[in-house]
Motif scaffolding. Structure first.
Motif, mmCIF file in Angstrom:
data_model
loop_
_atom_site.group_PDB
_atom_site.id
_atom_site.type_symbol
_atom_site.label_atom_id
_atom_site.label_comp_id
_atom_site.label_asym_id
_atom_site.label_seq_id
_atom_site.Cartn_x
_atom_site.Cartn_y
_atom_site.Cartn_z
ATOM 1 N N ALA A 1 42.954 44.374 41.509
ATOM 2 C CA ALA A 1 43.561 45.484 41.044
ATOM 3 C C ALA A 1 44.174 45.770 40.125
ATOM 4 C CB ALA A 1 44.053 45.826 42.760
ATOM 5 N N ASP A 2 44.957 44.880 39.333
ATOM 6 C CA ASP A 2 45.878 44.895 38.430
ATOM 7 C C ASP A 2 45.527 44.960 37.147
ATOM 8 O OD1 ASP A 2 48.449 45.055 39.777
ATOM 9 O OD2 ASP A 2 47.900 43.481 40.174
ATOM 10 N N GLU B 1 44.650 46.265 31.408
ATOM 11 C CA GLU B 1 44.108 46.705 30.034
ATOM 12 C C GLU B 1 44.458 47.100 29.070
ATOM 13 O OE1 GLU B 1 39.790 47.901 31.172
ATOM 14 O OE2 GLU B 1 39.089 47.537 28.795
ATOM 15 N N GLU B 2 45.701 48.436 30.095
ATOM 16 C CA GLU B 2 46.252 49.514 28.908
ATOM 17 C C GLU B 2 47.243 48.704 28.193
ATOM 18 O OE1 GLU B 2 47.845 52.156 31.579
ATOM 19 O OE2 GLU B 2 46.154 52.907 32.152
ATOM 20 N N ARG B 3 47.566 47.528 28.703
ATOM 21 C CA ARG B 3 48.553 47.079 28.217
ATOM 22 C C ARG B 3 48.358 45.816 26.727
ATOM 23 N NH1 ARG B 3 53.685 46.815 31.564
ATOM 24 N NH2 ARG B 3 54.762 45.824 29.670
ATOM 25 N N GLU C 1 38.842 34.833 38.386
ATOM 26 C CA GLU C 1 38.376 33.694 38.395
ATOM 27 C C GLU C 1 39.183 33.561 39.904
ATOM 28 O OE1 GLU C 1 35.655 32.094 37.184
ATOM 29 O OE2 GLU C 1 36.460 29.472 38.045
ATOM 30 N N ASN C 2 40.273 32.807 40.078
ATOM 31 C CA ASN C 2 40.731 33.049 41.147
ATOM 32 C C ASN C 2 40.386 33.955 42.066
ATOM 33 O OD1 ASN C 2 43.091 31.182 40.617
ATOM 34 N ND2 ASN C 2 44.751 32.894 39.911
ATOM 35 N N GLN C 3 40.208 34.861 41.772
ATOM 36 C CA GLN C 3 39.287 35.574 43.064
ATOM 37 C C GLN C 3 37.859 34.864 43.632
ATOM 38 O OE1 GLN C 3 40.356 38.495 44.730
ATOM 39 N NE2 GLN C 3 38.674 38.157 45.962
ATOM 40 N N ARG C 4 37.397 34.924 42.595
ATOM 41 C CA ARG C 4 35.967 33.589 42.592
ATOM 42 C C ARG C 4 36.063 32.318 43.729
ATOM 43 N NH1 ARG C 4 35.017 36.114 37.375
ATOM 44 N NH2 ARG C 4 35.983 34.335 36.377
#
Ligand code: ADP
Ligand code: MG
Length: 390
Positions: A257-258, A263-265, A280-283
């Motif tokens: 969600a972050d 991407e803007e930054r 990858e952490n989520q995977r």
């Protein structure tokens, strides 16, 4: 058989029979690549190949180690171990001996009140060196298990893993994380080790390969690219920059969600490096959940997504690794991904045992067609962690 070889080496080197036998496995990583140094999650497992340590107690306070790799024994007084490993420069023993002697040093530091009689140890290993299967953690794990028993330390698996890492970092001088030692110490047959690299929380996750007739094929491309060290350093630097700019201690503290905010930054390259780690952490979490809910045949897409992320976002794959993954999938693998640091090395493919030969043949044929170096292909599956054998 390396157990027999370790005992035979003990007898020939030390002139008496050994008293006990310990062993520890190598390891492979099912999923969770480059997440370890971002305080994240990994899902490695202990493999069937092991390093054996035949041991005997000595009447004095000296330690001798020998290995089938280097049969000339190395002997030191236990009290002098600290002097062998200066904080700057190379160890004052042959490099291989710094692994087991470093473990002895780290355990004596950790348990200063323990009674630690001298030891003779002979090592014999079936874990290939430098093939990405962590022969270093295997020798550390075999040594740590032997010392834990013969010095009656009563240490748990995580404490022994930490001693192995300290040996590797401070005695050998190799800046490695904790994944390898934890996988080797905590392994269980047909289970992977979920590890939170920040908290060192571990959980055995049954993988169900046995019931589903699955195994993992390692496809070692036997290539390393010249920029692997620099490339690795750059990736780590991007990760540190990404965490600092996002105001978190490590990328592990970001979730999917972050990513819009990230991407803007960031410039495109930094963003993609960050996105690999976060997804990858989520995977890894998704793989654990999928193994529990749907079983091992359902994790293939997560393995493939991990590869695509390393290829396109982290940019650490190579033409050989992409070819290994694509040809394995085309020949019926359920999933496949590159593994390890990248810029060469090995891929792993999840296959039904009945399809393994066909997948291997297809990969070999494609490599031959494209003029690549002949790969090394072999099967692994989750096996037991470090233990006493006799
Ligand atoms: P790997 O990816 O296999 O862990 P490393 O470079 O981390 O590769 O560790 C390999 C080193 O570990 C070897 O060069 C050697 O010094 C040491 N080692 C591993 N197994 C043994 C063994 N059985 N006997 C002696 N040294 C060993
Ligand atoms: Mg290693």
């Amino acid at each position: 058989m390396s157990a027999t070889a370790a005992r035979a080496l003990f007898e020939s080197a030390f002139g008496r029979p050994s008293e006990a036998l310990f062993s520890a496995p190598g390891r492979a990583n099912l999923i969770g690549e480059h997440t370890d140094y971002n305080d994240g999650y990994v899902l490695p497992f202990a493999i069937p190949s092991r390093t054996f340590a035949a041991v005997g107690v000595r009447p004095d306070e000296r330690i001798r180690v020998t290995s089938t790799f280097s049969p000339e024994p190395v002997e030191v007084a236990l009290s002098e171990l600290a002097d062998l490993f200066p904080s700057e420069g190379t160890p004052r023993v042959p490099e291989w001996a710094a692994y087991p002697l470093g473990v002895a040093w780290a355990l004596r530091e950790r348990f200063p009140d323990a009674v630690t009689p001298g030891l003779d140890i002979a090592f014999a290993s079936e874990v290939p060196v430098g093939a990405g299967l962590s022969s270093s953690a295997a020798i550390e794990g075999a040594a740590a298990s032997a010392m834990n028993a013969l010095w009656a330390l009563g240490a748990d698996a995580t404490t022994l893993a930490l001693a192995g890492r300290r040996a590797e970092n401070e005695a050998v001088g190799a800046p490695t994380g904790i994944m390898d030692q934890m996988a080797v110490m905590h392994g269980h047959p047909d289970a992977a080790t979920f590890l939170d690299c920040r908290t060192l929380e571990v959980a055995a996750i049954p993988v169900g390969f046995v019931d589903a007739d699955l195994e993992l094929l390692v496809i070692d491309t036997r290539t390393t690219h010249a920029h692997s060290t620099g490339g690795y350093r750059e990736r780590r630097a991007s990760c540190e920059l990404g965490a600092a700019e996002m105001g978190v201690p490590a990328l592990r503290d970001l979730t999917v969600a972050d990513l819009a905010r990230a991407e803007e930054r960031f410039d495109d390259v930094t963003f993609r490096r960050v996105r690999h780690i976060v997804t990858e952490n989520q995977r890894v979490l998704d793989t654990v959940a999928t193994l529990r809910s749907a079983g091992p045949t359902a994790i293939g897409d997560l393995l493939v997504a991990s590869h695509v992320s390393m290829r396109d976002d982290f940019e650490i794959s190579t033409i050989e690794l992409d070819t290994a993954v694509e040809s394995a999938l085309a020949a019926g693998a359920l999933g496949a991904r590159m593994t390890g640091g990248g810029f060469g090395g090995a891929a792993v493919a999840l296959v039904r045992v009945a399809d393994a030969e066909a997948v291997e043949a297809a990969v070999r044929a494609t490599f031959a067609e494209r003029g690549f170096r002949e790969p090394n292909v072999f099967a692994i599956w989750p096996a037991d962690g470090a233990h006493r054998d006799a």
